[in-house]
Design a protein around this motif. Structure first.
Motif, PDB file in Angstrom:
ATOM      1  N   LYS A  44      39.731 -78.559 -15.178  1.00 10.89           N
ATOM      2  CA  LYS A  44      40.556 -77.961 -14.487  1.00 10.89           C
ATOM      3  C   LYS A  44      40.953 -76.339 -14.898  1.00 10.89           C
ATOM      4  O   LYS A  44      41.170 -75.516 -14.640  1.00 10.89           O
ATOM      5  CB  LYS A  44      42.308 -78.068 -14.742  1.00 10.89           C
ATOM      6  CG  LYS A  44      42.522 -79.709 -14.575  1.00 10.89           C
ATOM      7  CD  LYS A  44      42.282 -79.627 -12.568  1.00 10.89           C
ATOM      8  CE  LYS A  44      42.533 -81.685 -12.296  1.00 10.89           C
ATOM      9  NZ  LYS A  44      42.276 -81.787 -11.168  1.00 10.89           N
ATOM     10  N   ARG A  47      41.697 -72.074 -13.307  1.00  4.11           N
ATOM     11  CA  ARG A  47      43.327 -71.963 -12.742  1.00  4.11           C
ATOM     12  C   ARG A  47      43.840 -71.082 -12.968  1.00  4.11           C
ATOM     13  O   ARG A  47      45.037 -70.501 -11.391  1.00  4.11           O
ATOM     14  CB  ARG A  47      43.995 -73.263 -12.474  1.00  4.11           C
ATOM     15  CG  ARG A  47      42.421 -74.950 -12.451  1.00  4.11           C
ATOM     16  CD  ARG A  47      43.462 -75.314 -12.191  1.00  4.11           C
ATOM     17  NE  ARG A  47      44.560 -75.894 -11.287  1.00  4.11           N
ATOM     18  CZ  ARG A  47      45.519 -77.356 -11.723  1.00  4.11           C
ATOM     19  NH1 ARG A  47      44.925 -78.082 -11.508  1.00  4.11           N
ATOM     20  NH2 ARG A  47      46.313 -76.885 -10.172  1.00  4.11           N
ATOM     21  N   ARG A 243      35.651 -86.925  -8.672  1.00  3.65           N
ATOM     22  CA  ARG A 243      37.330 -86.563  -9.047  1.00  3.65           C
ATOM     23  C   ARG A 243      37.809 -87.555  -8.293  1.00  3.65           C
ATOM     24  O   ARG A 243      38.651 -87.971  -8.481  1.00  3.65           O
ATOM     25  CB  ARG A 243      37.724 -85.183  -8.053  1.00  3.65           C
ATOM     26  CG  ARG A 243      37.400 -84.205  -8.766  1.00  3.65           C
ATOM     27  CD  ARG A 243      38.658 -82.766  -8.964  1.00  3.65           C
ATOM     28  NE  ARG A 243      38.150 -81.895  -9.498  1.00  3.65           N
ATOM     29  CZ  ARG A 243      38.722 -80.834  -9.171  1.00  3.65           C
ATOM     30  NH1 ARG A 243      39.483 -80.829  -9.496  1.00  3.65           N
ATOM     31  NH2 ARG A 243      38.022 -79.159  -9.660  1.00  3.65           N
ATOM     32  N   MET A 266      41.890 -78.823  -4.616  1.00  2.00           N
ATOM     33  CA  MET A 266      41.082 -78.366  -5.320  1.00  2.00           C
ATOM     34  C   MET A 266      40.834 -76.758  -4.361  1.00  2.00           C
ATOM     35  O   MET A 266      40.929 -75.845  -5.024  1.00  2.00           O
ATOM     36  CB  MET A 266      39.357 -78.786  -4.893  1.00  2.00           C
ATOM     37  CG  MET A 266      39.698 -80.113  -5.470  1.00  2.00           C
ATOM     38  SD  MET A 266      37.653 -80.890  -5.340  1.00  2.00           S
ATOM     39  CE  MET A 266      36.833 -79.785  -5.676  1.00  2.00           C
ATOM     40  N   GLU A 270      42.309 -74.124  -6.687  1.00  3.20           N
ATOM     41  CA  GLU A 270      41.194 -73.417  -7.825  1.00  3.20           C
ATOM     42  C   GLU A 270      40.038 -73.081  -6.912  1.00  3.20           C
ATOM     43  O   GLU A 270      39.089 -72.219  -7.193  1.00  3.20           O
ATOM     44  CB  GLU A 270      40.215 -74.804  -8.542  1.00  3.20           C
ATOM     45  CG  GLU A 270      40.851 -75.394  -9.554  1.00  3.20           C
ATOM     46  CD  GLU A 270      40.606 -76.923  -8.986  1.00  3.20           C
ATOM     47  OE1 GLU A 270      39.110 -76.906 -10.252  1.00  3.20           O
ATOM     48  OE2 GLU A 270      40.825 -78.107  -9.401  1.00  3.20           O
ATOM     49  N   SER A 274      35.825 -74.157  -6.465  1.00  2.00           N
ATOM     50  CA  SER A 274      35.939 -75.091  -7.110  1.00  2.00           C
ATOM     51  C   SER A 274      34.910 -76.587  -6.369  1.00  2.00           C
ATOM     52  O   SER A 274      34.834 -77.505  -7.364  1.00  2.00           O
ATOM     53  CB  SER A 274      37.190 -75.643  -7.359  1.00  2.00           C
ATOM     54  OG  SER A 274      38.051 -75.928  -6.018  1.00  2.00           O
TER      55      SER A 274
END
Length: 319
Positions: A44, A47, A243, A266, A270, A274
């Motif tokens: 992660k 972010r 994921r 995502m 992100e 991502s």
């Protein structure tokens, strides 16, 4: 995969032995890159505004520093246990689909049909072997525990324990979480991979008409180029799949809803980058991996074919 289109198809035993050896060599060489790729896809980092995701080298260095260099080989047992059937199914199903799609009068297969045969081989291996193998592998790779600290006990001790725990706690269906995405990824991988490999191999053979068999370094170069095509075409699929397979199922949520939820999260938190997390180690793993696979497969299968007695059809005697 033969130079002569009229040659008898390679036997299934050859696919098992040559494919298994090729896959084993690939796994031993490329597993660290795959572990780094999985960690990057699950990360992660990046972010927060003004921060960047942790890169390929930084991720590898972090794993080795916190968990010892052996941690780069987490999940290797799951990969090796599935590599023989995976490669056997890949090559055997590709040849079977290619033969079924070949022109019945000439025995030749068009480039479009080769691509379809590759798609079929990818789906076949994904359903039969790859999905449960990757669920176990990713669970093992995602464990950020130090192998040097005996007091830091991992959730899954090894591949067999991971399978037992997943089935006991989540049901056998959990081993097939992400099967649709895995099948889509493997299909596009093998469609592009086999098509590029076959066409580049034909080109190399035409440029060297007097050579009975291409040298291994040429098989490696052709495999390297063909192997790099899949990761660039389906990186978002692979990231969402990773994921999905790492996390437990959400009660009342279908697989499609889970896939959409992961992709939307995502995108929202992100950004588009991502979806391409882990692309560097994936290309660095898949492309050389395919170079190793095709070079070893061609060499071993060629040696086995030379050792196999051939039947002379006009008089019935063996050579």
């Amino acid at each position: 995969m033969s130079r002569n289109a009229n040659k008898k198809p390679v036997g299934f035993a050859t696919h098992i032995i040559a494919g298994g050896m090729a896959g084993g060599c690939e796994a031993l060489v490329c597993q660290p890159l795959d572990t780094i790729k999985v960690r990057m896809q699950l990360s992660k980092s990046g972010r927060a505004p003004g921060t960047k995701p942790r890169g390929f080298l930084a991720t590898g260095a972090s794993i080795m520093r916190r968990e010892t260099p052996l941690a780069l080989y987490k999940g290797l047992g799951a990969v090796l246990s599935g590599i023989v059937p995976k490669m056997a199914i890949r090559f055997a199903s590709f040849e079977a689909y290619k033969e079924a799609l070949a022109d019945k009068s000439t025995g030749k297969t068009s480039i479009g049909h080769i691509f379809l045969a590759g798609l079929g081989a990818g789906v076949t291996e994904a359903v039969a072997v790859v999905t449960p193998m990757e669920v176990v592998k990713i669970r093992l790779q995602a464990q950020q525990h130090s192998l040097a600290d005996p007091l830091e006990a991992p959730r899954y001790r090894n591949a067999a324990h991971a399978v037992y725990t997943i089935v006991r706690e989540e049901g056998a269906a959990a081993l097939y979480r992400g099967v649709s995405l895995t099948a889509l990824r493997q299909a596009t991988n093998q469609g592009a991979n086999f098509t590029a490999y076959q066409e580049l191999k034909k080109l190399a053979e035409r440029l060297q008409p007097g050579v009975a068999e291409l040298p291994s370094y040429q098989h490696m170069m052709i495999g390297l180029i063909s192997g790099a095509m899949g990761p660039f075409s389906n990186a978002p699929i692979d990231t969402i799949k990773t994921r999905l397979q790492k996390s437990p199922a959400v009660p009342g949520q279908s697989a499609l809803q889970r896939i959409v939820a992961i992709g939307a999260d995502m995108w929202r938190t992100e950004g588009v980058r991502s979806f391409y997390k882990g692309i560097t180690p994936r290309v660095l793993r898949v492309a050389p991996g395919q170079a190793i696979v095709f070079a070893v497969y061609e060499r071993v299968s060629g040696a086995m074919e030379r050792m196999t007695p051939k039947v002379v059809e006009d008089d019935g005697y063996s050579e």
